[in-house]
Design a protein around this motif. Structure first.
Motif, PDB file in Angstrom:
ATOM      1  N   LEU A 213       0.827  -1.207   0.000  1.00  0.00           N
ATOM      2  CA  LEU A 213       0.000   0.000   0.000  1.00  0.00           C
ATOM      3  C   LEU A 213       0.863   1.259   0.000  1.00  0.00           C
ATOM      4  O   LEU A 213       0.581   2.226  -0.717  1.00  0.00           O
ATOM      5  N   LEU A 214       1.949   1.247   0.785  1.00  0.00           N
ATOM      6  CA  LEU A 214       2.845   2.400   0.868  1.00  0.00           C
ATOM      7  C   LEU A 214       3.479   2.702  -0.489  1.00  0.00           C
ATOM      8  O   LEU A 214       3.514   3.861  -0.926  1.00  0.00           O
ATOM      9  N   PHE A 215       3.947   1.659  -1.176  1.00  0.00           N
ATOM     10  CA  PHE A 215       4.581   1.881  -2.477  1.00  0.00           C
ATOM     11  C   PHE A 215       3.556   2.274  -3.540  1.00  0.00           C
ATOM     12  O   PHE A 215       3.884   3.000  -4.483  1.00  0.00           O
TER      13      PHE A 215
ATOM     14  N   ILE B  72      12.025   2.232 -10.108  1.00  0.00           N
ATOM     15  CA  ILE B  72      12.696   2.152  -8.801  1.00  0.00           C
ATOM     16  C   ILE B  72      11.685   1.821  -7.720  1.00  0.00           C
ATOM     17  O   ILE B  72      11.987   1.080  -6.770  1.00  0.00           O
ATOM     18  N   ASN B  73      10.478   2.336  -7.854  1.00  0.00           N
ATOM     19  CA  ASN B  73       9.421   2.002  -6.904  1.00  0.00           C
ATOM     20  C   ASN B  73       9.163   0.495  -6.894  1.00  0.00           C
ATOM     21  O   ASN B  73       9.027  -0.130  -5.838  1.00  0.00           O
ATOM     22  N   ARG B  74       9.110  -0.094  -8.103  1.00  0.00           N
ATOM     23  CA  ARG B  74       8.903  -1.548  -8.202  1.00  0.00           C
ATOM     24  C   ARG B  74      10.105  -2.318  -7.645  1.00  0.00           C
ATOM     25  O   ARG B  74       9.940  -3.340  -6.957  1.00  0.00           O
ATOM     26  N   MET B  75      11.315  -1.830  -7.952  1.00  0.00           N
ATOM     27  CA  MET B  75      12.518  -2.500  -7.464  1.00  0.00           C
ATOM     28  C   MET B  75      12.580  -2.493  -5.936  1.00  0.00           C
ATOM     29  O   MET B  75      12.879  -3.515  -5.300  1.00  0.00           O
ATOM     30  N   LEU B  76      12.285  -1.340  -5.344  1.00  0.00           N
ATOM     31  CA  LEU B  76      12.294  -1.234  -3.882  1.00  0.00           C
ATOM     32  C   LEU B  76      11.226  -2.134  -3.267  1.00  0.00           C
ATOM     33  O   LEU B  76      11.460  -2.795  -2.250  1.00  0.00           O
ATOM     34  N   TRP B  77      10.045  -2.153  -3.889  1.00  0.00           N
ATOM     35  CA  TRP B  77       8.963  -2.987  -3.365  1.00  0.00           C
ATOM     36  C   TRP B  77       9.350  -4.459  -3.391  1.00  0.00           C
ATOM     37  O   TRP B  77       9.178  -5.176  -2.394  1.00  0.00           O
TER      38      TRP B  77
END
Length: 645
Positions: free
Chosen positions: A145-147, A333-338
Motif C-alpha cells: 500500500l505504501l509503495f 525504482i518504486n517496483r525495485m524497492l517494493w
C-alpha cells in the motif's frame, strides 16, 4: 503552483511535508535505540548515562552539525543528495565519482532494508495486545500500500503523513518530559564524559556504537530529500524534532535508572507510557514506524534522477506527479524497492533478525558524503586547515561506527552489502559503457555536407521522405554531426526533405534550466536547435520543439508551409518526422574480455529501459527509430583465397 516556486521558504505546508517525508526514520529511533543499547546487560549508571550521552552527541555531531548545518549548505539550486553534492565538485577531480557511486549505492541498499524493519517493528508491537498475530502478511500488505501511494507524489504523501508525525513528535516530547521529572539527574548525560567512560571502560562498550548508530540512520535521507522540502523548512523543523527526540531519550533514561540493578524485561519506550495511554501509544507508534519508510523512498527517487543525468544509471521513466518543485516519482525504482522489501520480509520474517542487516550500508554512505563534503568546503572556502580538521573528526567518528557495525556482517549485514554491490555493478557498467561509446563516436563537419543536403532537398527524382526531417544528435559542437546521421540521410535510404533540423539536448547541472539556441547553418534548409534543460526538467522534446518552431514562424525566421505546389497554395503546414538512432552491439567486434562483458551487460540492461524516443518525450506516431551497429573493435578480416572455377 509553478515548478520554479522557491521551496526554500518556510511555510506551514512545507514544515508539515518535512515532518511527513524526511523524519520518519530518525524520528522512530526511540522505539528501539535504548533497548538495543541495554540489551541483556544489567542496568547500571555507566551504561544508561553513557548510552544517552552517546546518543546526544551523535545527534549533535552527525545530524545537526554535519547534515543540518554544513551539508544542507551544499545544495545545487535547492537540490540535495550525494549525487547533487558530487555535481558541485566533479569538474575538480574525476576520482570523486568513486565515493559518489559507493555512497549512492549504499543509500539505495538502505532504502530496501529500512521499510521492512520499520514496518515489522511497528506491527510486532501489536503483539502486546495479541501475541499470536501473524505479522508477515500484514507487513507485506502495508508495504504494498505504501509503495502504491508513491505515484501520487511526495506532496500528497507528505501532507497526509505530516500531521501524524507532528502528533508523534509531540507525544515523544510529552512522555519524555513526564518521565524525566522522576529522575532529573539524568540530564547530566549531556556531559560527553559519560560517553567516553562507556566506550572505553565498560566491557565491550565500543561495540555498542552499532546500537547507538541507529539513532542517526535517517540523517543521509534528510539531505537527499532537500529538494522535496527546502533547506529552511528542514532546519526549522529539525529544532522541534531534535528537542522531542532528546526529551524522550532522557525520559527513557530516567525510567531505566529507576530500575538499576535489574535486567531489561520490557521496551523502555512503552514503559514510560501511562497504562491508560498504552493502546493509543502503540497505535501512533505503528503508524509513525510505517511512515519511517517514506524518507528512504523519496530519497531513492532523487538519487536515481541525478544518477541518470550523470550517466551512472539507465534512462528510466521519470514522473512528475505535481507541479510543485522537487516532486518526483520513478516507477521502475518504486517496483525495485517494493520487490526488495518483500524479499527481505520473507527472508528475515522478524525485525530482530533484520537488525543485523540494518545500519551497515548507511555508514558507507555517510563516509562517502564526508569525503565529498570536505572537498566541497575546500573548493568553496579555501580553508585547508579547517577542512582537514573536519575530515579527520568525521572520518574517525564514522569509521568507528563502521567497524562496530561490521560485527553484524555474518548475522545478516551481508544482505545489505550484497544489494549495494549489485547496484554498484550497474552503475559501473553504465559509466564505463558511456565512456567507451563516447570515445568511439565519429563526428564530421556538418558544413561539408550542406551543399549535398541542398541538392538532395531539390532532387525531384527521389521521393520525398518528409517535409521536415528532425534528427536527434548527441554532437556537443554545433558545427559537427555524427557520421551515422550522414550515413542515414544519404546512404541507408536517401531521405529527401524540405528542411533538415538537428536537435541536441544538453542536461545541465542546474535543476530547472529551460533555454534554447537556434543556429541557421543554411538560410532555408538546415537548422540546428540546442536545448539546455535542467536535470529536474521533464524531457518533453516534442512539445519544446513545437514551441520553438512556432516562435520562429511568428518571427518570420522560417517558413514551414508545404513546398508541394497544390498544398502551398492552401498554406498547409508540412509534416514533421523525427529520426532517432539507437545503437546495438555489432557482431563484428573483437573486444578484450572485460570490455566485452561490460558492453554485453550494458545492452542487456538497456532492453529493459526507456527507448530514446520515449526518454525524449517524442510522439511515437511521427518517430522513426533506426538501429545502427556499434563497432568498437572491428574483427580482423579473414584471409580468403580465390580459386579458379
Amino acid at each position: 503552483m509553478s515548478i520554479k516556486q522557491n521551496a526554500s521558504a518556510v511555510s506551514t505546508a512545507g514544515l508539515l511535508i518535512s515532518l511527513g517525508i524526511i523524519y520518519g526514520d530518525i524520528g522512530t529511533s526511540p522505539l528501539y535505540v535504548m533497548k538495543a543499547i541495554i540489551g541483556e546487560a544489567v542496568i547500571n549508571k555507566t551504561l544508561v548515562y553513557g548510552g544517552i550521552s552517546c546518543v546526544v552527541w551523535t545527534l549533535t555531531l552527525q545530524t545537526t552539525i554535519k547534515y543540518v548545518i554544513l551539508t544542507l549548505q551544499a545544495d545545487n539550486n535547492g537540490e540535495g543528495g550525494i549525487f547533487s553534492l558530487y555535481t558541485l565538485i566533479r569538474r575538480k577531480a574525476r576520482w570523486l565519482v568513486v565515493p559518489a557511486m559507493l555512497g549512492g549505492c549504499a543509500l539505495l541498499a538502505d532504502g530496501i532494508i529500512t521499510p521492512p524493519i520499520s514496518v515489522s517493528s511497528a506491527i510486532e508491537g501489536l503483539r502486546i495486545l495479541q501475541p499470536s498475530i501473524p505479522t508477515v502478511p500484514i507487513v507485506i500488505a502495508i508495504l504494498t500500500l505504501l509503495f502504491m501511494m508513491q505515484n501520487f507524489g511526495t506532496e500528497i504523501v507528505g501532507k497526509a503523513f505530516g500531521p501524524i508525525m507532528l502528533a508523534w513528535f509531540t507525544m515523544l516530547g510529552a512522555l519524555g518530559l513526564l518521565s524525566l521529572v522522576h529522575h532529573p539527574e539524568i540530564l547530566a548525560a549531556f556531559n560527553p564524559r559519560y560517553a567516553y567512560e562507556m566506550l572505553v571502560n565498560y566491557p565491550n562498550g565500543f561495540w555498542l556504537l552499532g546500537a547507538v548508530f541507529l539513532c542517526t540512520t535517517g540523517a543521509e535521507a534528510l539531505y537527499s530529500d532537500l529538494g522535496h522540502c527546502g533547506k529552511a523548512n528542514i532546519r526549522f523543523s529539525w529544532t522541534f524534532v531534535k528537542t522531542c527526540l532528546l526529551l524522550n531519550y532522557f525520559g527513557q533514561g530516567a525510567w531505566l535508572m529507576s530500575h538499576a540493578g535489574s535486567k531489561l524485561t520490557q521496551n523502555p519506550f512503552y514503559a514510560i507510557m501511562p497504562g491508560w495511554f498504552l493502546i493509543f501509544g502503540i497505535g501512533i507508534a505503528t503508524i509513525a514506524a510505517i511512515i519511517a519508510s517514506q524518507a528512504l523512498i523519496s530519497g531513492s527517487f532523487t538519487l536515481i534522477s541525478e544518477a541518470i543525468r550523470l550517466n551512472l544509471w539507465p534512462r528510466v521513466k521519470l514522473v512528475y506527479p505535481t507541479n510543485l518543485k522537487g516532486q518526483l516519482y520513478v516507477p521502475s525504482i518504486n517496483r525495485m524497492l517494493w520487490l526488495g522489501c518483500v524479499g527481505v520480509v520473507l527472508y528475515f520474517r522478524e525485525s530482530e533478525h533484520m537488525e543485523a542487516a540494518y545500519g551497515l550500508s548507511i555508514t558507507v554512505a555517510m563516509l562517502s558524503t564526508s569525503i565529498l563534503l570536505s572537498y566541497y568546503l575546500y573548493v568553496k572556502y579555501k580553508l585547508r586547515l579547517l577542512v582537514v580538521v573536519f575530515l579527520a573528526i568525521y572520518i574517525s567518528i564514522e569509521s568507528s561506527f563502521l567497524i562496530a557495525n561490521l560485527s553484524k556482517f555474518p548475522h545478516g549485514g551481508w544482505v545489505s552489502l550484497l544489494i549495494g554491490i549489485v547496484l554498484l555493478a550497474v552503475m559501473y557498467t553504465w559509466i564505463k559503457a558511456f565512456y567507451i561509446k563516447r570515445n568511439l563516436t565519429e563526428y564530421v563537419r556538418l558544413r561539408d555536407y550542406i551543399p549535398a543536403l541542398k541538392e538532395l532537398s531539390e532532387d525531384d527524382t527521389i521521393p520525398k521522405y518528409t517535409t521536415h526531417l528532425v534528427f536527434m544528435t548527441s554532437a556537443p559542437k554545433t558545427k559537427e554531426i555524427e557520421s551515422k546521421v550522414i550515413y542515414s540521410i544519404f546512404q541507408k535510404r536517401p531521405k529527401r526533405a524540405d528542411i533538415y533540423w538537428f536537435v541536441h539536448v544538453d542536461t545541465t547541472d542546474e535543476p530547472y534550466t529551460m533555454e534554447y539556441k537556434v543556429r541557421k547553418l543554411d538560410e532555408e534548409d538546415v537548422i540546428r536547435i540546442d536545448f539546455k534543460l535542467g536535470f529536474r526538467v521533464e524531457q518533453r522534446i516534442n512539445l519544446f520543439f513545437r514551441k520553438v518552431v512556432e516562435e520562429l514562424v511568428d518571427n518570420g525566421e522560417v517558413d514551414i508551409t508545404s513546398r508541394y505546389i497544390s498544398l502551398n497554395r492552401q498554406n498547409l503546414i508540412g509534416d514533421f518526422r523525427f529520426v532517432v538512432l539507437e545503437k546495438f552491439l555489432s557482431y563484428e567486434n573483437d573486444l578484450p574480455l572485460k570490455e566485452r562483458l561490460i558492453m554485453e551487460l550494458y545492452f542487456y540492461i538497456k532492453q529493459f529501459t526507456s527507448s530514446e524516443s520515449k526518454w525524449f518525450g517524442l510522439d511515437t506516431s511521427s518517430v522513426k527509430v533506426e538501429k545502427v551497429p556499434l563497432v568498437i573493435s572491428p574483427v580482423q578480416a579473414p584471409q580468403l583465397k580465390r580459386v579458379s572455377v
